[in-house]
Design a protein around this motif. Structure first.
Motif, short mmCIF file in Angstrom:
data_model
loop_
_atom_site.label_atom_id
_atom_site.label_comp_id
_atom_site.label_asym_id
_atom_site.label_seq_id
_atom_site.Cartn_x
_atom_site.Cartn_y
_atom_site.Cartn_z
N ALA A 115 -17.62 -78.61 108.78
CA ALA A 115 -17.96 -78.91 110.17
C ALA A 115 -16.75 -78.67 111.08
N ALA A 116 -15.56 -79.04 110.59
CA ALA A 116 -14.35 -78.88 111.40
C ALA A 116 -14.04 -77.41 111.66
N VAL A 117 -14.10 -76.57 110.60
CA VAL A 117 -13.78 -75.15 110.79
C VAL A 117 -14.88 -74.46 111.58
N GLU A 118 -16.11 -74.98 111.48
CA GLU A 118 -17.20 -74.37 112.24
C GLU A 118 -17.04 -74.63 113.73
N GLU A 119 -16.54 -75.81 114.08
CA GLU A 119 -16.31 -76.13 115.48
C GLU A 119 -15.18 -75.29 116.08
N SER A 120 -14.18 -74.99 115.25
CA SER A 120 -13.02 -74.24 115.75
C SER A 120 -13.21 -72.74 115.66
N ALA A 121 -14.30 -72.29 115.03
CA ALA A 121 -14.54 -70.86 114.88
C ALA A 121 -14.83 -70.23 116.23
N ASP B 235 -13.16 -64.90 97.05
CA ASP B 235 -13.27 -64.46 98.44
C ASP B 235 -13.58 -62.97 98.49
N ARG B 236 -12.86 -62.18 97.68
CA ARG B 236 -13.14 -60.74 97.67
C ARG B 236 -14.55 -60.45 97.16
N LYS B 237 -14.99 -61.19 96.14
CA LYS B 237 -16.34 -60.98 95.61
C LYS B 237 -17.40 -61.34 96.65
N LEU B 238 -17.19 -62.42 97.37
CA LEU B 238 -18.16 -62.82 98.40
C LEU B 238 -18.21 -61.79 99.54
N ARG B 239 -17.07 -61.20 99.89
CA ARG B 239 -17.06 -60.17 100.93
C ARG B 239 -17.86 -58.94 100.50
N ASP B 240 -17.81 -58.64 99.18
CA ASP B 240 -18.49 -57.44 98.68
C ASP B 240 -19.96 -57.69 98.32
N TYR B 241 -20.42 -58.94 98.38
CA TYR B 241 -21.78 -59.26 97.97
C TYR B 241 -22.75 -58.81 99.08
N ASP C 14 -10.38 -77.20 100.24
CA ASP C 14 -9.47 -77.42 101.37
C ASP C 14 -9.97 -76.62 102.57
N THR C 15 -9.16 -76.54 103.62
CA THR C 15 -9.60 -75.88 104.84
C THR C 15 -9.89 -74.40 104.62
N VAL C 16 -9.05 -73.75 103.81
CA VAL C 16 -9.26 -72.32 103.54
C VAL C 16 -10.60 -72.12 102.81
N GLY C 17 -10.87 -72.95 101.80
CA GLY C 17 -12.13 -72.84 101.08
C GLY C 17 -13.32 -73.11 101.98
N ALA C 18 -13.18 -74.11 102.86
CA ALA C 18 -14.27 -74.42 103.78
C ALA C 18 -14.52 -73.25 104.73
N MET D 212 -18.00 -71.26 105.01
CA MET D 212 -18.68 -71.23 106.30
C MET D 212 -18.92 -69.80 106.77
N ARG D 213 -17.93 -68.94 106.62
CA ARG D 213 -18.07 -67.55 107.04
C ARG D 213 -19.15 -66.83 106.23
N PHE D 214 -19.16 -67.06 104.90
CA PHE D 214 -20.15 -66.40 104.04
C PHE D 214 -21.56 -66.86 104.39
N ALA D 215 -21.72 -68.19 104.57
CA ALA D 215 -23.04 -68.71 104.88
C ALA D 215 -23.51 -68.24 106.27
N ARG D 216 -22.61 -68.15 107.22
CA ARG D 216 -22.99 -67.70 108.56
C ARG D 216 -23.40 -66.24 108.55
N ASP D 217 -22.63 -65.41 107.83
CA ASP D 217 -22.95 -63.98 107.76
C ASP D 217 -24.29 -63.73 107.07
N LYS D 218 -24.60 -64.54 106.05
CA LYS D 218 -25.85 -64.33 105.29
C LYS D 218 -27.01 -65.16 105.83
N ASP D 219 -26.72 -65.97 106.88
CA ASP D 219 -27.74 -66.86 107.43
C ASP D 219 -28.32 -67.76 106.34
#
Length: 369
Positions: free
Chosen positions: A85-91, A33-39, A55-59, A63-70
């Motif tokens: 899909a579930a975490v994306e709907e609740s974001a 997670d830290r590495k993906l934030r710094d990428y 799990d939900t945390v990994g999803a 989802m956040r990394f893919a959304r930020d990087k399009d």
């Protein structure tokens, strides 16, 4: 199976593909997670083919990394697709904190909120006082419902148990008044007027006022904490359920105890303060102890004693009302008990000082100055 999640980057044709490996769970995703934030580089796709579990945390992280990087998520398992899909709907895209208004807008708004809160607070306190008066009326019509044992217990707690600390405080206050007054009057050769200063100040103001402050800190806080705890443990609701009025069983004995004991405690405080002043006068001013006490009767007008005794029950009512009201307002969690107890003490002391100022003006107007 890998114990920790990681990722690699594959470059091809100017398009980067981030390939994740290992379990994407709450127990193993911290490092990646830290590495993906710094990428910082651009990403075309996120490959989940080598992900063992998710799990939900990994999803949420993916989802956040893919959304930020399009970027596009590829090769995801059915479980990963459902979770993403579930975490994306609740974001939510709402900001974590609302935008801060300018000072010219914020200050009037906050002042307005405080004024409205004050209005509601005053209305609530007046309603609480009205409920107490109504319960008094009920007890007058039905004396058998009055809880005499509860009143005796509160008289002991408010009055008898506090004699030691109030006596010590008053004795020290009398010493301070006499010592400081003598130090100033000595410049004019008027040390004898230390008796007047000590007697009038103790009987008229400081004796009752300091007693009220001590009772607010000792008994007012106890009232708020006791009633607040009973509210949290639903004892008050249980009393209502079995037909017992909390106002008659809990509030009125405490209010009566404070109102009845304050004049006695105030008188006791005044006498001990005068004794403290006489003690200092005997040691430092060569004024005999008994002479000091007999002189008090000559130089202190009787109405100074009545001023203190008239103020005392009003101060007791304010202290008890503040403590009981704040205790009955507790709701939610244990933190509220501490918060309401603090408010009871602060409000009680504040109102006592305000009323003391009004009494000072009132007695001056009627000639008891």
């Amino acid at each position: 199976m890998r114990e920790w999640a990681d990722f690699t980057v594959e470059e091809g044709g100017g398009r980067n593909c981030v390939t994740l490996q290992g379990p994407l769970t709450i127990a193993s995703i911290a490092v990646v997670d830290r590495k993906l934030r710094d990428y910082d580089d651009s990403v075309q796709s996120v490959d989940l083919a080598q992900v063992d579990s998710i799990d939900t945390v990994g999803a949420w992280v993916i989802m956040r990394f893919a959304r930020d990087k399009d970027a596009e998520i590829i090769n995801a398992s059915d479980q990963a697709k459902r979770l993403i899909a579930a975490v994306e709907e609740s974001a939510s895209t709402a900001p974590l904190a609302p935008p801060r208004l300018r000072a010219l807008e914020r200050v009037p708004a906050e002042v307005g909120d405080k004024v409205v809160d004050l209005g509601w607070g005053v209305t609530s306190v007046v309603g609480f006082l009205g409920a107490i008066i109504s319960s008094f009326g009920t007890l007058i019509r039905h004396p058998s419902r009055f809880r005499f044992k509860a009143l005796v217990r509160q008289l002991e707690v408010v009055g008898v148990s506090s004699l030691g600390i109030i006596g010590l405080m008053s004795f020290l206050i009398g010493i301070v008044i006499a010592q400081q007054g003598a130090a100033q009057l000595k410049q004019f050769g008027a040390e004898i007027y230390t008796i007047n200063l000590t007697g009038r100040l103790a009987l008229r103001e400081l004796g009752v006022l300091m007693t009220a402050i001590m009772v607010a800190g000792r008994s007012g806080s106890a009232f708020a904490a006791q009633l607040g705890t009973m509210k949290l443990t639903e004892e008050v609701d249980a009393m209502r359920t079995i037909g017992v009025s909390p106002m008659e069983a809990l509030i009125i004995p405490r209010v009566l105890a404070a109102v009845l004991m304050m004049p006695l405690l105030g008188f006791f405080s005044c006498m001990v303060a005068i004794v403290g002043g006489a003690f200092v006068a005997d040691l430092t001013l060569d004024i005999p102890f008994l002479t000091f006490l007999s002189r008090i009767q000559e130089v202190v007008p009787t109405y100074d004693l009545w001023v203190g005794l008239i103020k005392a029950p009003v101060f007791g009512l304010i202290v008890a009302l503040s403590g009981c009201y704040q205790g009955m307002q507790v709701k939610g969690d244990a933190e509220q008990v501490g918060l309401r107890t603090t408010q009871a003490v602060v409000l009680g002391i504040f109102m006592v000082i305000v009323l003391d100022a009004f009494f000072a003006v009132f007695f001056s107007e009627i000639g008891w100055a």
